[in-house]
Design a protein around this motif. Structure first.
Motif, PDB file in Angstrom:
ATOM      1  N   ALA A   9       8.654   7.170  -1.080  1.00 32.72           N
ATOM      2  CA  ALA A   9       8.628   6.365  -2.307  1.00 32.72           C
ATOM      3  C   ALA A   9       7.398   5.462  -2.345  1.00 32.72           C
ATOM      4  CB  ALA A   9       9.901   5.537  -2.419  1.00 32.72           C
ATOM      5  N   LEU A  10       7.048   4.859  -1.222  1.00 32.29           N
ATOM      6  CA  LEU A  10       5.848   4.015  -1.172  1.00 32.29           C
ATOM      7  C   LEU A  10       4.584   4.832  -1.432  1.00 32.29           C
ATOM      8  CD1 LEU A  10       6.572   1.570   1.777  1.00 32.29           C
ATOM      9  CD2 LEU A  10       6.382   1.017  -0.656  1.00 32.29           C
ATOM     10  N   CYS A  11       4.545   6.047  -0.917  1.00 33.94           N
ATOM     11  CA  CYS A  11       3.386   6.904  -1.170  1.00 33.94           C
ATOM     12  C   CYS A  11       3.292   7.303  -2.640  1.00 33.94           C
ATOM     13  CB  CYS A  11       3.439   8.138  -0.278  1.00 33.94           C
ATOM     14  SG  CYS A  11       3.121   7.751   1.445  1.00 33.94           S
ATOM     15  N   VAL A  12       4.432   7.543  -3.257  1.00 33.69           N
ATOM     16  CA  VAL A  12       4.433   7.850  -4.691  1.00 33.69           C
ATOM     17  C   VAL A  12       3.908   6.639  -5.479  1.00 33.69           C
ATOM     18  CG1 VAL A  12       5.891   8.351  -6.689  1.00 33.69           C
ATOM     19  CG2 VAL A  12       6.238   9.603  -4.551  1.00 33.69           C
ATOM     20  N   LEU A  13       4.372   5.442  -5.126  1.00 29.83           N
ATOM     21  CA  LEU A  13       3.869   4.235  -5.795  1.00 29.83           C
ATOM     22  C   LEU A  13       2.370   4.062  -5.574  1.00 29.83           C
ATOM     23  CD1 LEU A  13       6.775   1.714  -5.096  1.00 29.83           C
ATOM     24  CD2 LEU A  13       6.211   2.838  -7.268  1.00 29.83           C
ATOM     25  N   LEU A  14       1.912   4.297  -4.345  1.00 34.50           N
ATOM     26  CA  LEU A  14       0.478   4.227  -4.055  1.00 34.50           C
ATOM     27  C   LEU A  14      -0.284   5.212  -4.932  1.00 34.50           C
ATOM     28  CD1 LEU A  14      -1.966   3.337  -2.306  1.00 34.50           C
ATOM     29  CD2 LEU A  14      -1.335   5.187  -0.725  1.00 34.50           C
ATOM     30  N   SER A  15       0.271   6.413  -5.099  1.00 32.30           N
ATOM     31  CA  SER A  15      -0.405   7.407  -5.934  1.00 32.30           C
ATOM     32  C   SER A  15      -0.512   6.933  -7.384  1.00 32.30           C
ATOM     33  CB  SER A  15       0.289   8.764  -5.854  1.00 32.30           C
ATOM     34  OG  SER A  15       1.473   8.800  -6.612  1.00 32.30           O
ATOM     35  N   PHE A  16       0.513   6.251  -7.879  1.00 31.18           N
ATOM     36  CA  PHE A  16       0.442   5.712  -9.246  1.00 31.18           C
ATOM     37  C   PHE A  16      -0.725   4.727  -9.365  1.00 31.18           C
ATOM     38  CE2 PHE A  16       5.303   6.188 -10.065  1.00 31.18           C
ATOM     39  CZ  PHE A  16       5.145   7.540 -10.289  1.00 31.18           C
ATOM     40  N   VAL A  17      -0.866   3.861  -8.375  1.00 27.63           N
ATOM     41  CA  VAL A  17      -1.950   2.870  -8.397  1.00 27.63           C
ATOM     42  C   VAL A  17      -3.302   3.571  -8.342  1.00 27.63           C
ATOM     43  CG1 VAL A  17      -3.020   0.978  -7.114  1.00 27.63           C
ATOM     44  CG2 VAL A  17      -0.540   1.023  -7.411  1.00 27.63           C
ATOM     45  N   LEU A  45       1.273  12.527   0.324  1.00 25.40           N
ATOM     46  CA  LEU A  45       2.474  12.789  -0.473  1.00 25.40           C
ATOM     47  C   LEU A  45       3.262  13.982   0.079  1.00 25.40           C
ATOM     48  CD1 LEU A  45       1.035  12.271  -4.061  1.00 25.40           C
ATOM     49  CD2 LEU A  45       2.890  10.934  -3.022  1.00 25.40           C
ATOM     50  N   ALA A  46       2.557  15.045   0.426  1.00 24.58           N
ATOM     51  CA  ALA A  46       3.242  16.242   0.927  1.00 24.58           C
ATOM     52  C   ALA A  46       3.892  15.987   2.285  1.00 24.58           C
ATOM     53  CB  ALA A  46       2.259  17.406   1.016  1.00 24.58           C
ATOM     54  N   LEU A  47       3.173  15.332   3.186  1.00 22.34           N
ATOM     55  CA  LEU A  47       3.739  15.093   4.516  1.00 22.34           C
ATOM     56  C   LEU A  47       4.926  14.142   4.473  1.00 22.34           C
ATOM     57  CD1 LEU A  47       0.565  14.933   6.791  1.00 22.34           C
ATOM     58  CD2 LEU A  47       2.219  16.802   6.559  1.00 22.34           C
ATOM     59  N   THR A  48       4.810  13.066   3.707  1.00 22.55           N
ATOM     60  CA  THR A  48       5.943  12.138   3.641  1.00 22.55           C
ATOM     61  C   THR A  48       7.103  12.750   2.865  1.00 22.55           C
ATOM     62  OG1 THR A  48       5.003  10.968   1.722  1.00 22.55           O
ATOM     63  CG2 THR A  48       4.556  10.040   3.915  1.00 22.55           C
ATOM     64  N   ALA A  97      -2.822  22.111   2.436  1.00 26.05           N
ATOM     65  CA  ALA A  97      -3.162  21.814   3.831  1.00 26.05           C
ATOM     66  C   ALA A  97      -1.986  21.140   4.530  1.00 26.05           C
ATOM     67  CB  ALA A  97      -4.405  20.931   3.895  1.00 26.05           C
ATOM     68  N   ALA A  98      -1.377  20.163   3.874  1.00 27.81           N
ATOM     69  CA  ALA A  98      -0.262  19.438   4.476  1.00 27.81           C
ATOM     70  C   ALA A  98       0.952  20.329   4.670  1.00 27.81           C
ATOM     71  CB  ALA A  98       0.103  18.225   3.622  1.00 27.81           C
ATOM     72  N   LEU A  99       1.282  21.129   3.669  1.00 29.87           N
ATOM     73  CA  LEU A  99       2.439  22.016   3.803  1.00 29.87           C
ATOM     74  C   LEU A  99       2.193  23.082   4.864  1.00 29.87           C
ATOM     75  CD1 LEU A  99       3.636  22.454   0.102  1.00 29.87           C
ATOM     76  CD2 LEU A  99       4.572  20.962   1.888  1.00 29.87           C
ATOM     77  N   GLY A 100       0.971  23.561   4.957  1.00 29.66           N
ATOM     78  CA  GLY A 100       0.637  24.515   6.009  1.00 29.66           C
ATOM     79  C   GLY A 100       0.757  23.890   7.390  1.00 29.66           C
ATOM     80  N   PHE A 101       0.246  22.697   7.523  1.00 27.75           N
ATOM     81  CA  PHE A 101       0.357  21.978   8.789  1.00 27.75           C
ATOM     82  C   PHE A 101       1.825  21.758   9.153  1.00 27.75           C
ATOM     83  CE2 PHE A 101       0.960  17.909  10.964  1.00 27.75           C
ATOM     84  CZ  PHE A 101       0.258  18.152  12.134  1.00 27.75           C
ATOM     85  N   ALA A 102       2.620  21.324   8.187  1.00 31.03           N
ATOM     86  CA  ALA A 102       4.037  21.061   8.439  1.00 31.03           C
ATOM     87  C   ALA A 102       4.770  22.344   8.837  1.00 31.03           C
ATOM     88  CB  ALA A 102       4.692  20.432   7.212  1.00 31.03           C
ATOM     89  N   ALA A 103       4.424  23.465   8.206  1.00 24.41           N
ATOM     90  CA  ALA A 103       5.075  24.739   8.530  1.00 24.41           C
ATOM     91  C   ALA A 103       4.724  25.181   9.948  1.00 24.41           C
ATOM     92  CB  ALA A 103       4.666  25.813   7.524  1.00 24.41           C
TER      93      ALA A 103
END
Length: 121
Positions: A9-17, A45-48, A97-103
């Motif tokens: 949620a904090l990352c989503v808010l950061l993205s809005f800013v 956003l993807a990792l969190t 990149a993030a989803l690939g790393f997570a997988a």
């Protein structure tokens, strides 16, 4: 779980800013730095999102839509920002990149499964 969801949620808010601040509030930077910011933001956003338990496919689709919509909003909202297909592309690359790393990390964390062919490996 609340810390994980709160982090997302904090990352989503950061993205809005970052994505929707008026153009006058955006600091100047050398060429290309904005693409690094977009890439990094969507990696975060993807990792969190995955850490918070959001499934990869809905998260990926949602973030791709968010990337495209954010560029339209920047283009047409009265915030003196310019939308850019290159920014949406950087967003999508960060997401992938993030989803690939997570997988890969998830696959490595799993114990090996028996192959079923009767041979030890």
């Amino acid at each position: 779980m609340i810390i994980r969801r709160g982090s997302f949620a904090l990352c989503v808010l950061l993205s809005f800013v970052v994505l929707f601040s008026p153009g006058s509030d955006v600091p100047g930077a050398p060429a290309g730095v904005d693409k690094i910011v977009h890439f990094s933001l969507f990696v975060l956003l993807a990792l969190t999102g995955r850490w918070a338990g959001v499934r990869a496919v809905p998260l990926g689709l949602g973030l791709v839509c968010y990337a495209v919509v954010s560029e339209f909003v920047q283009s047409y909202a009265p915030i003196s920002r310019d939308g850019s297909p290159a920014d949406a592309f950087a967003d999508t690359l960060g997401l992938l990149a993030a989803l690939g790393f997570a997988a890969v990390a998830r696959r490595r964390a799993r114990p090996p499964t028996p192959s079923g062919d009767g041979q030890a490996r």
